[in-house]
Design an enzyme around this catalytic site. Structure first.
Site, PDB file in Angstrom:
ATOM      1  N   LYS A 103      -8.888 -23.997  15.386  1.00 12.08           N
ATOM      2  CA  LYS A 103      -7.443 -24.285  15.408  1.00 12.08           C
ATOM      3  C   LYS A 103      -6.714 -23.054  14.882  1.00 12.08           C
ATOM      4  O   LYS A 103      -7.165 -22.429  13.902  1.00 12.08           O
ATOM      5  CB  LYS A 103      -7.187 -25.508  14.521  1.00 12.08           C
ATOM      6  N   SER A 132      -2.220 -32.996  15.301  1.00  4.98           N
ATOM      7  CA  SER A 132      -1.813 -31.669  15.688  1.00  4.98           C
ATOM      8  C   SER A 132      -2.957 -30.793  16.200  1.00  4.98           C
ATOM      9  O   SER A 132      -2.699 -29.763  16.811  1.00  4.98           O
ATOM     10  CB  SER A 132      -1.146 -30.978  14.499  1.00  4.98           C
ATOM     11  N   SER A 134      -4.697 -35.509  11.884  1.00  6.43           N
ATOM     12  CA  SER A 134      -4.715 -34.528  12.978  1.00  6.43           C
ATOM     13  C   SER A 134      -6.080 -34.101  13.489  1.00  6.43           C
ATOM     14  O   SER A 134      -6.156 -33.374  14.474  1.00  6.43           O
ATOM     15  CB  SER A 134      -3.955 -33.285  12.567  1.00  6.43           C
TER      16      SER A 134
END
Ligand code: GLN
Length: 490
Positions: A78, A153, A177
């Site tokens: 990420k 996210s 997330s």
């Protein structure tokens, strides 16, 4: 079987036996990214040259024998996990060209193990969101149906793993997330206990809630990733001084004992939540029966303060965010607006141009809630609620080992469906926020599909530092629930 179809464990075994090389696997995944990522848009950066060089070095280590587990495995990150020399944007214009001088501890650990860093993944700006629609750059799509969001996210991470673009990925979880996009994309997402994984080099959103964790194709791979990233880190003062077990032994425990001796609690308050999709409800019921069939005792429990979790989280997280994001002022990192003539205006212009709408909203909420005269009414009260939520779990874990719940109230929604409705968006976190508030670990495991073929997961939560129970029960669920094709056709 194509190379990209191999799980982390399978690829690792074949590399150790010398039947495939890391360069071959890395090439196969890079080709797949090249062919399909314009459809999914999981990656912000694909680091082809470095990845192939790392793969070459991993092959040398593998050829010498005794390479650690994970050597040669292509992993994507990420884009809020710092990577030395490789752009780390946090999905934000303000860090669009930020190149860190150092690696996050998790990245150093992966490098030491010989893993291959294949690229950086799209995300909601500064990890604020539940759909990936808050990325400043572009929208990632759900690989099962590209009209739908991948969740957020860490949506880029979940979409990349589901699309078979990497062997595994790392995400971060502040309020769900890792688990929610995992559920929406049909992959496994594990949020470790707070303090289990170092946050050094993770760009902070809400420091008391943030935790890095793996997103993988299956539960075994999650255990292998945990072995690679956990452990005390003197560079993170919130890192726990506890030894990490060999997480893969939890699966052996399942193989010999099933779930005998394990008690699973079902919070009765979760049945009062409005707006639960019928497919989510029936998947949850099936999972409950499977756990029972595997030998677990299922009991009813109470988490009396569960109804306050969304309200308390959406005070605490923005408060911490407003303090953490103050550092992006145009002086020290990233974007600086050069059109203004004085310092105050430079701050104002930089932040207005650099931060997207959702991030600005949260900075304003957080700054307001922390201001003199309001602190006790908002942050102080939310913190008290947080203590009550922790107490709820402490009491629940006196009578059960694992709590079972849905991950999100609905399967992945359509792009744009909730963008004008922040409240619905915030409510989609209702089942995942508590684990962050209480600091306990949670896993989401694929458990079924909706009538329109979108994946649905279930969530398991356990006592602090008891990821072993999650892996054991999650492995049982995964082995027993027949899910048809395990990955989407692109
Ligand atoms: N959806 C939640 C939020 O926007 C959680 C995000 C996260 O876990 N990073 O705050």
């Amino acid at each position: 079987m194509e190379l990209y179809e191999l799980s982390l464990e399978q690829a690792s075994d074949l590399m150790k036996k010398g039947e495939i090389t890391s360069v071959e696997l890395t090439r196969a995944l890079l080709d797949r990214i090249g062919r399909y990522d314009d459809q999914i848009r999981a990656f912000i950066t694909v680091d082809e040259a470095n990845a192939l060089e790392q793969a070459r070095q991993a092959d040398e280590r593998l050829a010498q024998g005794n390479a650690p587990a994970g050597c040669g495995i292509p992993i994507a990150l990420k884009d809020l996990i710092c990577t030395q020399g490789v752009k780390t944007t946090c999905g934000s214009k303000i860090l669009e060209n930020f190149i860190p001088q150092y690696d996050a501890t998790v990245v150093s650990k992966l490098r030491d193990a010989g893993a291959v860093m294949i690229g950086k993944l799209n995300m909601d700006e500064f990890a604020m969101g539940s759909s990936n629609e808050n990325s400043a750059f572009f929208q990632t799509r759900n690989p099962w149906n590209t009209a739908h969001v991948p969740g957020g996210s860490s949506g880029g991470s979940a979409a990349a793993v589901a699309s078979r673009f990497c062997s595994a990925a790392l995400g971060s979880d502040t309020g769900g997330s890792i688990r929610q996009p995992g559920s929406h994309c049909g992959v496994v997402g594990l949020k470790p206990t707070y303090g289990r994984v170092s946050r050094f080099g993770l760009v902070s959103y809400a420091s008391s809630l943030d935790q890095i964790g793996p997103i993988t194709r299956n539960v075994k791979d999650a255990a292998i990733m945990m072995n690679m990233i956990c452990g005390h880190d003197p560079k993170d003062s919130t890192s726990a001084k506890v030894d990490a077990p060999d997480f893969t032994t939890a699966l052996g425990e399942y193989d010999t004992h099933g779930l005998k001796g394990m008690t699973i609690g079902i919070p009765r308050e979760y049945f009062e939540v409005e707006g639960i999709d019928p497919d989510v409800a029936s998947t949850f019921e099936q999972a409950k029966h499977v756990l029972e069939d595997l030998g677990a005792r299922v009991i009813d429990i109470s988490l009396p303060h569960a109804k306050y979790v969304v309200a308390a989280y959406y005070i605490i997280a923005p408060c911490e965010a407003s303090a953490n994001l103050a550092r992006f002022d145009g002086v020290r990192y990233g974007l600086r607006d050069t059109s203004s003539n004085d310092l105050i205006d430079m701050y104002r212009q930089t932040k207005s141009k650099g931060f997207g709408q959702e991030v600005q909203n949260r900075i304003i909420i957080g700054t307001y809630a922390l201001s003199a005269g309001y602190y006790d009414a908002y942050y102080g009260r939310a913190s008290k609620v947080r203590t009550l939520i922790m107490g709820d779990f402490n009491s629940a874990f006196e009578s059960c080992d694992v709590v079972l719940s849905p991950v999100a109230p609905t399967p992945a929604f359509k792009l744009g469906e909730n963008t004008d409705d922040p409240l619905t968006m915030y409510l989609s976190d209702i089942f995942t926020l508590s684990a962050n508030m209480a600091g306990i670990p949670g896993i989401s495991v694929p458990a079924g599909f909706s009538s329109n073929r979108l994946p649905i997961g279930v969530q398991l939560m356990a006592r602090r530092f008891d990821e072993m129970s999650l892996l054991r029960a999650g492995y049982g669920l995964e082995k027993t629930m027949a899910l048809g094709p395990a990955f989407p056709t692109l």
